[in-house]
Design a protein around this motif. Structure first.
Motif, PDB file in Angstrom:
ATOM      1  N   GLY A  15      25.532  18.332  10.110  1.00 26.69           N
ATOM      2  CA  GLY A  15      25.618  18.271   8.654  1.00 26.69           C
ATOM      3  C   GLY A  15      27.017  18.377   8.067  1.00 26.69           C
ATOM      4  O   GLY A  15      27.169  18.627   6.867  1.00 26.69           O
ATOM      5  N   SER A  17      29.431  16.212   7.246  1.00 31.47           N
ATOM      6  CA  SER A  17      29.747  15.310   6.131  1.00 31.47           C
ATOM      7  C   SER A  17      28.895  15.606   4.902  1.00 31.47           C
ATOM      8  O   SER A  17      29.402  15.684   3.781  1.00 31.47           O
ATOM      9  CB  SER A  17      29.561  13.846   6.548  1.00 31.47           C
ATOM     10  N   THR A  18      27.611  15.790   5.100  1.00 27.21           N
ATOM     11  CA  THR A  18      26.698  16.056   3.986  1.00 27.21           C
ATOM     12  C   THR A  18      27.049  17.366   3.293  1.00 27.21           C
ATOM     13  O   THR A  18      27.178  17.431   2.063  1.00 27.21           O
ATOM     14  CB  THR A  18      25.243  16.114   4.501  1.00 27.21           C
ATOM     15  N   LYS A  21      30.668  17.207   1.481  1.00 24.70           N
ATOM     16  CA  LYS A  21      30.706  16.546   0.164  1.00 24.70           C
ATOM     17  C   LYS A  21      30.215  17.488  -0.928  1.00 24.70           C
ATOM     18  O   LYS A  21      30.823  17.604  -1.995  1.00 24.70           O
ATOM     19  CB  LYS A  21      29.847  15.273   0.178  1.00 24.70           C
ATOM     20  N   THR A  22      29.116  18.166  -0.662  1.00 25.07           N
ATOM     21  CA  THR A  22      28.545  19.084  -1.655  1.00 25.07           C
ATOM     22  C   THR A  22      29.452  20.293  -1.873  1.00 25.07           C
ATOM     23  O   THR A  22      29.666  20.721  -3.008  1.00 25.07           O
ATOM     24  CB  THR A  22      27.132  19.526  -1.209  1.00 25.07           C
ATOM     25  N   ASP A  33      36.588  13.143   5.255  1.00 26.38           N
ATOM     26  CA  ASP A  33      35.859  12.977   6.511  1.00 26.38           C
ATOM     27  C   ASP A  33      36.835  12.306   7.471  1.00 26.38           C
ATOM     28  O   ASP A  33      37.211  11.153   7.267  1.00 26.38           O
ATOM     29  CB  ASP A  33      34.625  12.100   6.273  1.00 26.38           C
ATOM     30  N   ARG A 112      18.148  13.997  14.021  1.00 21.92           N
ATOM     31  CA  ARG A 112      19.116  13.528  13.024  1.00 21.92           C
ATOM     32  C   ARG A 112      19.952  12.347  13.507  1.00 21.92           C
ATOM     33  O   ARG A 112      20.344  11.515  12.705  1.00 21.92           O
ATOM     34  CB  ARG A 112      20.050  14.669  12.617  1.00 21.92           C
ATOM     35  N   THR A 150      22.370  25.216  10.692  1.00 20.92           N
ATOM     36  CA  THR A 150      21.904  24.356   9.597  1.00 20.92           C
ATOM     37  C   THR A 150      20.477  23.860   9.797  1.00 20.92           C
ATOM     38  O   THR A 150      19.956  23.131   8.956  1.00 20.92           O
ATOM     39  CB  THR A 150      22.829  23.133   9.441  1.00 20.92           C
ATOM     40  N   SER A 154      18.697  24.352   3.540  1.00 19.77           N
ATOM     41  CA  SER A 154      19.015  23.184   2.710  1.00 19.77           C
ATOM     42  C   SER A 154      20.535  23.092   2.572  1.00 19.77           C
ATOM     43  O   SER A 154      21.261  24.070   2.829  1.00 19.77           O
ATOM     44  CB  SER A 154      18.390  23.335   1.322  1.00 19.77           C
ATOM     45  N   VAL A 155      21.018  21.942   2.152  1.00 20.51           N
ATOM     46  CA  VAL A 155      22.455  21.761   1.931  1.00 20.51           C
ATOM     47  C   VAL A 155      22.962  22.800   0.933  1.00 20.51           C
ATOM     48  O   VAL A 155      24.006  23.427   1.149  1.00 20.51           O
ATOM     49  CB  VAL A 155      22.757  20.325   1.442  1.00 20.51           C
TER      50      VAL A 155
END
Length: 168
Positions: A15, A17-18, A21-22, A33, A112, A150, A154-155
């Protein structure tokens, strides 16, 4: 004193990159990235770099990209899964940022990454490759200042945990 950069390390599919970003959005920082930056600068995909130049050439490009990127500040940097294998990368990450390792169990990672054709290290038998790579890298992320599994978060929960743990 807040860290100048936050460096996300971890196996592919955890996770980076995901979450990155957040997290960058939440902090008002820039998101970088390193894999995407390499593809942009080289004008080809990571898979193509592996196929045409080999893994060693890719790792050299990766190390240079990480060092240059870490010259900046107020960045959340998502690194490639194998970036931690080079001692020089680990040293520069620690010297110029706060390192957070994202982890997940093999089954989560396999689910994933199994559909992603852009991951050259898991071509072929994905389950076997993930298990083998996880075993060879099981201590590769131990240098991180913080570890977060992770798999069941959740993100937003992961980002909140990172923000709460940030050195200040």
């Amino acid at each position: 004193m807040e860290p100048s950069n936050i460096v996300l390390v971890g196996f592919m599919g955890t996770g980076k990159s995901t979450v990155g970003k957040t997290l960058a959005s939440r902090l008002g920082w820039k998101f970088v990235d390193t894999d995407a930056l390499i593809e942009e600068r080289q004008g080809m995909s990571i898979s193509d770099i592996f196929a045409t130049a080999g893994e060693k050439a890719f790792r050299d490009i990766e190390s240079e990209t990480i060092a240059i990127t870490l010259d900046g500040t107020r960045q959340v940097i998502a690194t490639g899964g194998g970036a931690v294998l080079a001692e020089q990368n680990r040293k520069v990450m620690q010297a110029r940022g706060w390192v957070v390792a994202l982890t997940a169990d093999a089954e989560t990672i396999i689910s994933r990454v199994s559909q992603d054709q852009n991951r050259p290290l898991v071509q072929g038998d994905v389950k076997e490759r993930v298990h083998t790579l996880l075993e060879t890298r099981k201590h590769a992320y131990d240098f991180a200042g913080k570890r977060i599994d992770t798999g069941s978060l959740s993100v937003e929960e992961i980002v909140a945990e990172i923000v709460a743990a940030m050195p200040n």
